[in-house]
Motif scaffolding. Structure first.
Motif, PDB file in Angstrom:
ATOM      1  N   UNK A   1       7.771   5.216   1.683  1.00  0.00           N
ATOM      2  CA  UNK A   1       6.887   6.167   1.011  1.00  0.00           C
ATOM      3  C   UNK A   1       5.569   5.506   0.623  1.00  0.00           C
ATOM      4  N   UNK A   2       5.630   4.239   0.235  1.00  0.00           N
ATOM      5  CA  UNK A   2       4.404   3.518  -0.114  1.00  0.00           C
ATOM      6  C   UNK A   2       3.486   3.409   1.096  1.00  0.00           C
ATOM      7  N   UNK A   3       4.063   3.109   2.247  1.00  0.00           N
ATOM      8  CA  UNK A   3       3.268   2.989   3.477  1.00  0.00           C
ATOM      9  C   UNK A   3       2.694   4.349   3.874  1.00  0.00           C
TER      10      UNK A   3
ATOM     11  N   UNK B   1      -1.237   5.364   4.148  1.00  0.00           N
ATOM     12  CA  UNK B   1      -1.800   5.919   5.379  1.00  0.00           C
ATOM     13  C   UNK B   1      -2.605   7.191   5.087  1.00  0.00           C
ATOM     14  N   UNK B   2      -2.005   8.090   4.322  1.00  0.00           N
ATOM     15  CA  UNK B   2      -2.646   9.378   4.029  1.00  0.00           C
ATOM     16  C   UNK B   2      -3.952   9.193   3.256  1.00  0.00           C
TER      17      UNK B   2
ATOM     18  N   UNK C   1      -2.147  -3.223   9.326  1.00  0.00           N
ATOM     19  CA  UNK C   1      -3.176  -2.707  10.240  1.00  0.00           C
ATOM     20  C   UNK C   1      -2.593  -1.761  11.289  1.00  0.00           C
ATOM     21  N   UNK C   2      -1.463  -2.121  11.954  1.00  0.00           N
ATOM     22  CA  UNK C   2      -0.910  -1.191  12.954  1.00  0.00           C
ATOM     23  C   UNK C   2      -0.518   0.168  12.370  1.00  0.00           C
TER      24      UNK C   2
ATOM     25  N   UNK D   1      -4.982   1.628   2.322  1.00  0.00           N
ATOM     26  CA  UNK D   1      -5.377   2.048   0.976  1.00  0.00           C
ATOM     27  C   UNK D   1      -4.514   1.286  -0.020  1.00  0.00           C
ATOM     28  N   UNK D   2      -5.146   0.461  -0.859  1.00  0.00           N
ATOM     29  CA  UNK D   2      -4.374  -0.338  -1.806  1.00  0.00           C
ATOM     30  C   UNK D   2      -3.515  -1.363  -1.077  1.00  0.00           C
TER      31      UNK D   2
END
Length: 366
Positions: free
Chosen positions: A171-173, A177-178, A197-198, A203-204
């Motif tokens: 969920x953090x990833x 991303x969003x 990066x991939x 963000x953060x």
């Protein structure tokens, strides 16, 4: 003297003797009480676990962060936050600043909406503790959600509550991303971690929780909440033993081994890296993968008297040096460890055995 005694009536003589005996008994009891009272004051009691707090965690941080412990306790008390959260906030500070600079808790943005508005370490801690408490309450005391939200901002709590209600790394990833898609056009954001990066999760810091908890020794459950009673030397200790047993017959001892994922995958450990690995499987972080040694382990957790040892307690032996070997007590005068001759195995530590004679009485409870 004999004549004097003959002149004293027997009843008075007997009374005097009884009085002297009584006085002697009173003095003896007083001396014994003083001695035993002194012993009791030096005893090591089990750590009290506070239900509303995080329990018996330990911060493994720099001297720069450690010097702020009194201020963290002061402002935890001021803002009504249980003092048992101080170690996790020290770990957070270690990740944020290493205790350096005028804003060691990086509180400026949450306090005044912009970076750099705080120029006093004490003000940073005052506002940082207050913000930590606010996020903790909004996160329903989910420690991992609290930490990630300290990095991402409160929007992450709302996102998690709409997606299962508990922190997960996935969920953090996804949140990173969003949010990155919304702001990347500004050119002000870039990935702080190359491995993100991939995923375009820039963000953060999507791995902020792991970054903070590498400085924290304690137990946090899969739901992100503290495991009450983790310092009792039983529940998590038994888990570490069970994890360790899965390596019996599958490892070799290599001095300095077990400090890379390649070593672990190949079953190469030394005594301290094995102990670290076993407790990690039970949810307890006892230090960084590359830096754990018998000397770092011997000061972690709480000291325990030999007579109070329980399965899961960590025991030390004077082999090639003081505290040169370490293992996990399994009960019945035995411990599990990674030995030179056998790799991971259960070995006796009763008197008359090799490790029994090398056992130095140092016992720690993580």
């Amino acid at each position: 003297m004999h004549i004097v005694l003959r002149l004293i009536p027997k009843k008075y003589l007997i009374g005097a003797i009884l009085a002297l005996v009584g006085l002697f008994l009173v003095m003896t009891i007083g001396i014994i009480s003083t001695i035993t009272g002194g012993f009791e004051s030096e005893s090591t009691d089990d750590v009290t676990v506070v239900d509303s707090g995080i329990g018996a965690g330990t911060a493994n941080v720099s001297a720069e962060v450690m010097k702020y412990e009194p201020l963290l306790k002061k402002y935890a008390s001021k803002h009504g936050l249980d003092e048992s959260y101080v170690p996790i906030m020290m770990s957070l500070m270690m990740q944020e600043s290493g205790g350096k600079g005028s804003d060691p808790m990086q509180s400026s943005e949450s306090y005044c909406g912009s970076v750099g508005c705080i120029s006093s370490p004490e003000l940073s801690i005052d506002k940082g503790v207050l913000h930590f408490k606010s996020v903790l309450e909004k996160a329903n005391y989910d420690i991992k959600l609290t930490l990630q939200s300290y990095n991402f901002g409160g929007g992450f709590i709302n996102f998690v509550m709409g997606n299962g209600g508990h922190y997960t790394k996935e969920l953090a990833i996804e949140f990173s991303q969003q949010q990155y898609q919304k702001v990347k056009h500004t050119g002000n954001y870039h990935c702080v971690r190359p491995e993100m990066v991939p995923y375009q999760a820039c963000y953060g810091d999507a791995l902020y929780v792991d970054a903070v908890l590498k400085y924290f020794t304690g137990t946090i459950g899969e739901n992100g909440k503290p495991v009450v009673g983790a310092a009792s030397g039983s529940k998590t200790g038994v888990k570490s033993i069970d994890a360790g047993k899965t390596l019996i017959g599958k490892t070799v001892y290599v001095f300095g081994g077990g400090r890379s994922q390649a070593d672990i995958k190949s079953g190469r450990f030394d005594c301290s890296s094995f102990v670290r690995w076993a407790f990690e499987q039970a949810g307890i972080n006892v230090g960084p993968l590359t830096g754990v040694t018998t000397d770092t382990l011997k000061n972690m957790g709480q000291p325990v008297k030999v007579k109070d040892m329980k399965p899961g307690d960590v025991v030390f032996f004077d082999t090639y040096k003081i505290d040169g070997h370490v293992g996990i007590y399994v009960g019945d005068n035995k411990f599990i460890g990674c030995q030179t001759s056998s790799g991971v195995a259960i070995a006796p530590m009763s008197k008359g055995t090799y490790f029994g004679d090398k056992f130095n009485g140092r016992v720690r409870r993580f």
